[in-house]
Design a protein around this motif. Sequence first.
Motif, short mmCIF file in Angstrom:
data_model
loop_
_atom_site.label_atom_id
_atom_site.label_comp_id
_atom_site.label_asym_id
_atom_site.label_seq_id
_atom_site.Cartn_x
_atom_site.Cartn_y
_atom_site.Cartn_z
N ASN A 14 -3.45 -13.72 8.01
CA ASN A 14 -4.47 -12.90 8.68
C ASN A 14 -4.15 -12.63 10.14
O ASN A 14 -4.71 -11.70 10.73
N ARG A 15 -3.28 -13.44 10.74
CA ARG A 15 -2.97 -13.29 12.16
C ARG A 15 -1.45 -13.35 12.33
O ARG A 15 -0.75 -13.96 11.52
N PRO A 16 -0.94 -12.74 13.39
CA PRO A 16 0.50 -12.83 13.64
C PRO A 16 1.00 -14.27 13.76
O PRO A 16 2.14 -14.56 13.43
N SER A 17 0.13 -15.16 14.22
CA SER A 17 0.56 -16.56 14.37
C SER A 17 0.74 -17.26 13.03
O SER A 17 1.30 -18.36 12.97
N ASP A 18 0.27 -16.63 11.94
CA ASP A 18 0.47 -17.21 10.61
C ASP A 18 1.90 -16.98 10.11
O ASP A 18 2.28 -17.55 9.08
N VAL A 19 2.66 -16.15 10.81
CA VAL A 19 4.01 -15.82 10.39
C VAL A 19 4.99 -16.78 11.06
O VAL A 19 4.73 -17.30 12.15
N GLN A 23 -7.56 -3.70 6.77
CA GLN A 23 -7.91 -3.70 5.37
C GLN A 23 -7.09 -4.77 4.65
O GLN A 23 -5.93 -4.99 4.95
N THR A 24 -7.72 -5.44 3.71
CA THR A 24 -7.02 -6.48 2.96
C THR A 24 -7.01 -6.10 1.49
O THR A 24 -7.81 -5.28 1.03
N GLY A 25 -6.08 -6.76 0.77
CA GLY A 25 -5.99 -6.48 -0.65
C GLY A 25 -5.31 -5.16 -0.92
O GLY A 25 -4.77 -4.50 -0.05
N ALA A 26 -5.30 -4.81 -2.21
CA ALA A 26 -4.64 -3.58 -2.63
C ALA A 26 -5.43 -2.36 -2.13
O ALA A 26 -6.61 -2.44 -1.80
N VAL A 27 -4.72 -1.25 -2.08
CA VAL A 27 -5.37 -0.01 -1.67
C VAL A 27 -6.42 0.36 -2.72
O VAL A 27 -6.15 0.34 -3.92
N ALA A 28 -7.61 0.71 -2.28
CA ALA A 28 -8.72 0.97 -3.20
C ALA A 28 -8.44 2.20 -4.05
O ALA A 28 -7.72 3.13 -3.65
N LEU A 29 -9.05 2.21 -5.22
CA LEU A 29 -8.86 3.32 -6.14
C LEU A 29 -9.38 4.63 -5.55
O LEU A 29 -8.84 5.70 -5.81
N SER A 64 3.92 -8.64 1.22
CA SER A 64 4.50 -7.50 1.93
C SER A 64 3.41 -6.64 2.55
O SER A 64 3.53 -6.18 3.70
N ARG A 65 2.34 -6.41 1.81
CA ARG A 65 1.26 -5.57 2.32
C ARG A 65 0.64 -6.19 3.57
O ARG A 65 0.41 -5.49 4.57
N GLU A 66 0.41 -7.50 3.53
CA GLU A 66 -0.18 -8.16 4.70
C GLU A 66 0.78 -8.17 5.88
O GLU A 66 0.38 -7.98 7.02
N LEU A 67 2.07 -8.39 5.59
CA LEU A 67 3.05 -8.40 6.68
C LEU A 67 3.18 -7.03 7.33
O LEU A 67 3.32 -6.91 8.55
N LYS A 68 3.14 -5.98 6.52
CA LYS A 68 3.24 -4.63 7.09
C LYS A 68 2.00 -4.30 7.90
O LYS A 68 2.08 -3.62 8.93
N ARG A 69 0.85 -4.75 7.45
CA ARG A 69 -0.37 -4.51 8.22
C ARG A 69 -0.34 -5.30 9.53
O ARG A 69 -0.75 -4.79 10.58
N LEU A 70 0.14 -6.53 9.45
CA LEU A 70 0.27 -7.30 10.69
C LEU A 70 1.28 -6.65 11.63
O LEU A 70 1.08 -6.63 12.85
N TYR A 71 2.34 -6.09 11.06
CA TYR A 71 3.33 -5.39 11.89
C TYR A 71 2.68 -4.20 12.59
O TYR A 71 2.89 -3.98 13.79
N SER A 72 1.88 -3.45 11.85
CA SER A 72 1.21 -2.29 12.45
C SER A 72 0.23 -2.72 13.53
O SER A 72 0.13 -2.10 14.59
N LEU A 73 -0.50 -3.81 13.25
CA LEU A 73 -1.48 -4.29 14.22
C LEU A 73 -0.82 -4.81 15.49
O LEU A 73 -1.38 -4.69 16.58
N THR A 74 0.36 -5.41 15.36
CA THR A 74 1.05 -5.92 16.55
C THR A 74 1.87 -4.85 17.24
O THR A 74 2.31 -5.05 18.38
#
Length: 1574
Positions: free
Chosen positions: A250-255, A958-964, A1180-1190
Amino acid sequence: MADFLAGLCHTDPLDPLPVWENGTFGLCFNQLFLNALPHTLLAVSSAWYLSAPRWNRRLGCASCGWSCRAAASFLLALLFLVDVAVLPFLGDPSLYLVVLADGVSALAWIVHGVALVILQRSVYGMTRGPSTLLVLALLPVVTLIITLVSYCQDSSYLDPTQPLRLLRLVLLSAQLFLLLMYLVAFALPRCVEDLSLSINDSDNAPLLPGSSFLGQDGQIIAEDGSSWVSQLFYLWLNPLMKRGQRQELNRPSDVYLLPRKLRTRVIRDHFDRCLETCRQERAESEAALLNKRVHVAGRNIQNGSWSRPDQLEDEWVEHGTDIEEPEVQLLWVLHKAFGLRYYLLGLLKLAGSMLGFTGPLLLNELVGFMESGSAPISHGVWCALWLFASTFMGAVLRNWFTFEVLKVSLSVRAAVISAIYRKALQVSSTTLARFSLGEVVNFMSTDTDRLINFFPSFHELWSLPVQFAITLYLLYLQVGVAFLGGLALALLLVPLNKVIASRIMENNKHMLRHKDARAKLMTEILFGMRVIKFYTWEKHFHEKISACRREELARLKTMKYLDAVCVYTWAALPVVISILTFITYVLLGHELTAAKVFTALALVGMLILPLNNFPWVVNGTLEAKVSLDRIQRFLQLSDQDLNSYYSLVAPEDPQTTIEMKKVTFSWAAQGASDPPETFAGDCRAKGSLQLCSLNLRIRKGALVAVVGKVGCGKSSLLAAITGELNRCEGVVYVQGRDQGFGLAMQEPWIQHATVQENILFGKDYNARFYQAVIEACALTDDLNILPSGDQTEVGENGVTLSGGQKARLALARAVYMILDANYWNLLEPHVKSLLKLSLQEKDIYLLDDPLAAVDADVANHLLEKCILGILKHKTTILCTHRIEFLEKADVVVLMDDGKIVKTGTPAEILPLVEAVPKERKNNENKKEKDSVQSEQELEQPPEQAPVVDSLIEEEQKQTGAVALRVYKAYWLAVGGCLAFSILFSLLLMQSSKNISDWWLSNWISNLKKQDNTSKSDLLPADLSPRLLLFSPGGLLYPVTLSETDTLTHNSTSDLKFYLTVYGSIAAANSIFTAVRAFLFAYGAICAATAIHNRLLDRVLKATVTFFDTTPLGRIMNRFSSDVYSVDDTLPFILNILLSNLFGLLGMLVVMSYGLPWILLVLVPLGVLYYYIQHYYRHTSRELKRLYSLTLSPIYTQFSETLTGLSTIRASRAAPRFELENENRLESNQRCLFASNSAMQWLDMRLQMIGVAVVTSIAVIAVIQHQMKSVDPGLVGLALSYALSVTTLLSGLIFSFTQTETQLVSVERTEEYSTDIPIEPQEGLIQVAPAWPQQGLIEFQGAVLVYRAGLPNALDGVDLLIQPGEKVGIVGRTGSGKSTMFLALFRMMELSEGQILIDNVATHMVGLQELRSKLAIIPQDPFLFSGTVRENLDPWGRHSEAVLLDVLEQCHLREVVTRMGGLGVEVGEKGKSLSVGQRQLVCLARALLTQAKVLCIDEATASVDQKTDKILQQTIREKFRDKTVLTIAHRLNTIMDSDKVLVMHAGKVVEFDTPKVLCQREDSFFYKLVHSRVE
């Protein structure tokens, strides 16, 4: 190779390596593969740990397991050496084979034993060590047991009369016993301590405090310390993948932390060292060259042959500066820093590419084996084994190469971004002014990304031609010259592809230019959204944005259709090349075989890749070169050189703090070789000179006031003192300049941080002094209302604060710099009052009109408590238009037209600047008690946009898979029918391609059923027999055609039938491919158009509250990066996803049809594949979102830095900002490295699945061949498909993940297109066109609250303003003055009550109608990029004469004429004009309107009093019959109003004429008037 193995093993050359002999494994196979190979792996794995660092800490316990294992290893090595010594005496024919195997074994155990000794003394000594070593050490058990069984079956090894053979049996038994002891020693209890964290579950590498695997804060360091097996298969990443699967990232520090070699600081230091080395080398080489030329020139003078005496001088001038600061190419520095490591990766690339060719060759061998009924089974087994080994090694090498290239790219990214940021902090302001903010940010974002993308492309640049050449040669070996027909077509498409790629790149440049123009315009719209809504310019700017968008989409449409042509040609090319090749081959008289056909098909597939990729690789390289040059030009800009700017010679008077002697300054950039005198002359000629011939001396501790009319150069004088201008001539001396300045600029620069962080500005927090600063800057009341006090975040550039609050916050930041907080606590209260803060860091304070945006009471407070209080003993230069405060100054400087007109005492200067000269008297203590009472009674929370705990709502991740619903939204944007047509065309395209391959297989199968007796009858009657002379063996060879040959197989009729069907299927495939390509391109354009239009419509209708609580950058991300994703990236990735999906389905169908038994393997592999991709996608989805957020904070801070560069440099805070950028970049790099590693983690596992599929097909084919139940054609077809299964599997996951990532952009645009609050547009009634005719305004119980939980900004306001009345509105900051205007214009809707204009309720009138009938001059003057004419009259409704007349009335005509007339550009945010001049432009806008109601919100705060008086007179004349509401902090502005409205706490306190209110000593207005400094 076969002969070598046969000689080594003494076997048959036709079967040199038999697997099974005499009921057991063959000796050669056993020794080489079951003995030597496992021992080689053991040696390599053990060698990995030879460099394990020694752990100095004494072990708490000593386990004997390590010693026992090491002893067993050395004994095993000894036993193998004894066995080698015995062999020569036995006379065994396999002597050399066994010596080779035993020698490798002995060496392996020696290396292993040494490794165990080293590991015992390392951090691994606390555990049993890496489990991989145990597994590898036990692998030789298999060969030892097999050998033992063979010995026992041979009676000679049990015969006592042959002691040497018996000794070998004993040695073998001892080896097995030692391995058992090794296993027992491993199982012994280990040292148990509580410091046993592990980096991954499979490799028990302890992570102890102080070890190399943990950071200082206990976080795991990625990759460092893991074993080679862990690194090879990315086992060290497993814990992170598990956390991602559990949604705990959930946070960059989790990586994980970055590996030490990839840390941003390590890379930056290494890059800096290389840069310095390059500079030294360049300087030395240029100095040597120059000395050589001087020597030659001197000799020529002596010889009398020097004909150009000026040449040497020119070279001195040209090279002299270079020697002092030599220009170093960025490419050369990158080469020196990262080149060697990067170039060596080319060896991995070469090895991986070569292994890629083994697939088609082994396919040829395997299918040939299956077509031959007499080949031994071992031949098929070896083909399967080599197929497994080659695909496995190729997968490993390619994965390793990609990961290492990603590491180099990551390093270069960190180095370049750090270099750009540091350069931005150092470059001179005048040089930086050549670029817009967006252009400089693009250096860090777009250009850096393009440069990084070059690194994978470079090795493709040389490897693709090599692959192409090798593929052609292998194709020639298969089908001879028949491949030339298909090759000719492919080569014809290369220039076509190049032309198309060039056209795409050209259109892309134009599209990006239109996109930049749209983004720039959209940025200004968002900055000036209040102005747009006040003036009802939404439709005008909607049309301007739409016009830019239409130009952009026109280019995008061209690009998409050209791309569709590329997609069509390269998708149809394999089928077309195959047809031409095979038809040519058959017509040349050759017979098609399964081996040749499917080997050729695999090679054609390999041929397409280089042809397709090469033009794009070249274009990518050229793009990188362009970006490199752009970054290079930026890095070569001249730096701010304060040593040459300031004079080092101190004045004679030690009390002189600042001294200027005949100094000329300019905002124009000075060239490196321009002499100051020449440059000054050029400045005068160009009209760019700002300050001329300044003579000024300021003594230490003086309060200097700088006054003058708008645009006279006051702000430029402060910039000249801080070193931000170019000094053309003269001398500047500033005492204590190294400590910096306390600077508060006219346009306050506020960071996106908390109030406290803005004030502290990186300094230590000292509670007492902090509170003193808060009080001195009148911020106490403002902080009391904030829910989190000074911990409340403010928006970008303080967007949610009023102008006065921003000015006071910037002032507080400047004031807080003065004290070294470490000394403050040591001072006693009476000492503080006596010393008056003598222990201060900054000695000079530059305050640029901080009193303009505050009312008289607050201005008086700031003057007394701050400027004359805390800063009493500091040298303070105050620029101001508030001449009522000038009497307090020690010196007043009067400026006009860039010159200092006069310097003197207040008594000397005041008569020259006052609108009405008056007598002054010393009345400082008058009504002091009333003033204090007034201050206390009028205290009120600040007026501002709504503030919550976090003033800016945090962007949701956003978390989880992309919504339908996101998929549905994009489906609808494309269009339902169109989207279905695209999918159907894809199905037809893939089906036709698979059917064409099946038809080819069927053709070959039928050929096998016919007898082959003649080839000549295949030829048509008119075909020359000489064509038969072309063959793989040579171009020509003699052939005799028999006339008696009979037609047996490949008859003309059969040939025509098969060719006709094959050609028809290919033609259908070509048509379906074209339809699919163009339908997809059209669908992408439709989606891009629909999504942007919906987004723009919704945002322009959004409420003001939305813009106040949402950072501008966040909104711009929707219109820039998200729209770009929807336009270009998403269609591109989605196209690949659909192709991979349908390709994989077609492949599975064909493979299952050809080899039904493969389903036994595919089903479990499919389940495994599903779990792997599911496992990966979560992380991968969470890492890419964290990358975008950072990533956003990096660009946000860079933009923020560029905006506040003057403040940062003046306060000498550049190193701190550089460190903050490093920390942000480090956080972003962590997420990017983890994301890249996760991608390689998946790739490795998918590669292994591909290896399993290929090996399984080969094994099943060999088994079925033995059972005589296999069709070679179908096997070849299945294998040719299987060779690409890894690419399809990994491509499917990557494209699906990337599609999900890009669909986040659709999700984000949909969020704004549907969820953001919008203003009610339609009215309930239709008003007359002439409404309002009178201008009667009535507030009836008006209540307005910004947000639930906050106090009422308007609290039951009842008010009646008669038509034509001029009403002045006053009150403390936050009393509700500006809120009345917001309510009147319905920028905020009332909670209760209503407002009537000419007896019509405003909430019943449509917004466009209401706002178009009112006029306003807002407090913050905002201009858009464009001409003066466009800013005054965007609709073009007024003539030039009218516009010039209005400018004349606003005292702007002369300025505009000097600039170039109405058509001159005002620059970004009107930067060509001063703040005061921008306010005058806003006044001119109001004068052009014919509205009956005019609202003026402190419109002349930045205008001198003389101009203000004239403007007020103009307003009275032009709006004589209009209702005018004026908010004023200068009370003299409203003293002649018809009435004065005093607001307090959102209520109407007083409403009467100024005369009446001034006569009542108990009135608030009376107290406000008499609290001013007179």
